[in-house]
Design an enzyme around this catalytic site. Structure first.
Site, PDB file in Angstrom:
ATOM      1  CG  ASP A 183      46.179  56.562  38.012  1.00 53.05           C
ATOM      2  OD1 ASP A 183      47.191  56.101  38.567  1.00 53.05           O
ATOM      3  OD2 ASP A 183      45.206  55.854  37.674  1.00 53.05           O
ATOM      4  CG  HIS A 185      47.752  52.722  35.505  1.00 52.68           C
ATOM      5  ND1 HIS A 185      47.729  51.613  34.694  1.00 52.68           N
ATOM      6  CD2 HIS A 185      46.499  52.847  35.978  1.00 52.68           C
ATOM      7  CE1 HIS A 185      46.520  51.092  34.677  1.00 52.68           C
ATOM      8  NE2 HIS A 185      45.744  51.827  35.449  1.00 52.68           N
ATOM      9  CD  GLU A 209      44.760  56.298  41.516  1.00 57.36           C
ATOM     10  OE1 GLU A 209      44.437  55.218  40.976  1.00 57.36           O
ATOM     11  OE2 GLU A 209      43.992  57.270  41.598  1.00 57.36           O
ATOM     12  CD  GLU A 235      44.925  51.280  40.770  1.00 58.52           C
ATOM     13  OE1 GLU A 235      44.663  50.647  39.722  1.00 58.52           O
ATOM     14  OE2 GLU A 235      45.005  52.516  40.806  1.00 58.52           O
ATOM     15  CG  ASP A 257      38.524  48.170  43.246  1.00 59.90           C
ATOM     16  OD1 ASP A 257      37.435  47.601  43.458  1.00 59.90           O
ATOM     17  OD2 ASP A 257      38.823  48.663  42.141  1.00 59.90           O
ATOM     18  CG  HIS A 284      40.839  51.732  42.140  1.00 63.13           C
ATOM     19  ND1 HIS A 284      40.561  50.531  41.525  1.00 63.13           N
ATOM     20  CD2 HIS A 284      41.497  52.476  41.224  1.00 63.13           C
ATOM     21  CE1 HIS A 284      41.046  50.542  40.296  1.00 63.13           C
ATOM     22  NE2 HIS A 284      41.612  51.717  40.079  1.00 63.13           N
TER      23      HIS A 284
END
Length: 381
Positions: A183, A185, A209, A235, A257, A284
């Site tokens: 990830d 972010h 991700e 997400e 999500d 997510h």
């Protein structure tokens, strides 16, 4: 049956739960929250309750349409998250009223269990090898890790190689029969993504991700074409219209999500659209038990599900954890890295309402950290 009341509960570590009561004694639960903006989402739920009180809770689709489109101003994480929690609770009520789990209402199960992964390393990844081995010993077959702390717009070769070395160390420890998702972010820029991702290819990550922030979604195809690693994102995308911008660009995994992207109703539609692009679904879910139960209900009935995130032991869960608000935590028992089919009506879990009420007396004001570069400027967290 009529809706009589909606009540939100802010509970540790950073969650918001919603309870919808009816005049027939059937209660539905959902999880409407934006992490760090829980009070704001709770206020949005309160405003939306003006439409719902006195209405038939079984009309899930009509309520979704009115709540998302009935106001002149639409979209965004706060409104879509408020609707997401309401939608979860309405599906919970419908399943309980009909005596069946939600997956049965979505067309029946296409699988008997859902594969899940566990988090390691925290926001600034440390001790990732030890933690990966621990998760493997617990029966998990996949983990996800942050690859780095904050990064400069174009960072040094040492920073880029450090990311690769971190992933390499985990791969060497766990072997090739274990999946590693990485990830970012949104911490990479487009040029850094082109530099870093090829360095990770020898270690065959499960997926990478959110390499860039969602504002740069028009470049996600460029990034996907620059690497053989499957690219995941979503997400911070909140509707099928948001996903329409990325699904045709070559991403491999869609990650809506269920507490942000309009709940069960909209995520089910996102999954169907993704399938048409040969894109798998990996919802997510670094959140609480209601969000996870909602994800699993969709996952049991969704052909293109890849894997499910879950938050047990995640670094955010200080003071309370995934199982603390359940009457029977065994419904989320992980065996061989999977969760078995949830059989109970509705979302398939029983909330400990008294525990929720006690926790809500304290509440929370969780905020995500604000990071800065060495020169003092803002850095992506």
């Amino acid at each position: 049956m009529k809706i009589t009341s909606l009540r939100t509960y802010l509970v540790a570590p950073r969650w918001c739960f919603l309870r919808i009561d009816t005049d027939e004694g059937i209660t539905g639960w959902g999880e409407p929250v934006v992490e760090g903006r829980a009070h704001t989402v709770a206020a949005a739920v309160d405003e939306l309750s003006d439409h719902l009180t006195g209405q038939d809770p079984m009309r899930t689709e009509d309520h979704w349409q009115v709540l998302t489109k009935g106001g002149f101003y639409r979209g965004g994480p706060v409104l879509s998250s408020a609707v997401a929690g309401i939608d979860q609770a309405l599906w919970d009520i419908k399943g309980k009223a009909l005596g069946v789990p939600v997956w049965q209402l979505l067309g029946g199960n296409v699988r008997d269990r859902v594969r899940v992964y566990s988090w390691i390393g925290g926001d600034r990844p440390e001790d990732v090898v030890e933690q990966a081995l621990a998760r493997r010993s617990e029966g998990f077959t996949a983990i996800k890790m942050n690859a780095s702390p904050q990064l400069e717009f174009i960072d040094t070769p040492a920073a880029a190689r450090g990311i690769a070395e971190r992933v390499a160390s985990v791969r060497e420890a766990v072997g090739d029969s274990f999946d590693i998702a990485v990830d970012f972010h949104g911490r990479l820029t487009v040029p850094m993504a082109r530099r870093v991702l090829p360095l990770l290819e020898p270690y065959l990550p499960f997926f990478v991700e959110e390499p860039v922030v969602p504002e740069m979604s028009d470049h996600i195809g460029e990034i996907a074409r620059s690497t053989s690693i499957p690219v995941a994102t979503g997400e911070r995308l909140y509707s099928r219209w948001d996903f329409k911008k990325v699904l045709g660009q070559g991403i491999a995994v869609a990650q809506p999500d269920l507490s942000h992207a309009g709940g069960i109703s909209e995520t089910r539609r996102i999954a169907a659209v993704a399938e048409a692009y040969d894109v798998s679904l990996a919802p997510h879910c670094p959140l609480g038990p209601l969000a996870l139960a909602s994800c699993l209900q969709v996952g049991f009935a969704t052909p293109n599900l890849l894997i499910q995130e879950q938050s047990l032991g995640i670094h955010y869960n200080t003071g309370s954890d995934l199982l603390d608000y359940l009457v029977d935590p065994s419904v989320f028992r992980y065996e061989d890295g999977h969760v078995a089919l949830l059989a109970a009506p509705g979302l398939g879990i029983e909330v400990d309402a008294k525990a929720v009420e006690r926790a809500a007396e304290t509440g929370h004001r969780w905020r995500n950290p604000v990071w800065r570069h060495k020169d003092g400027s803002f850095a992506e967290w």
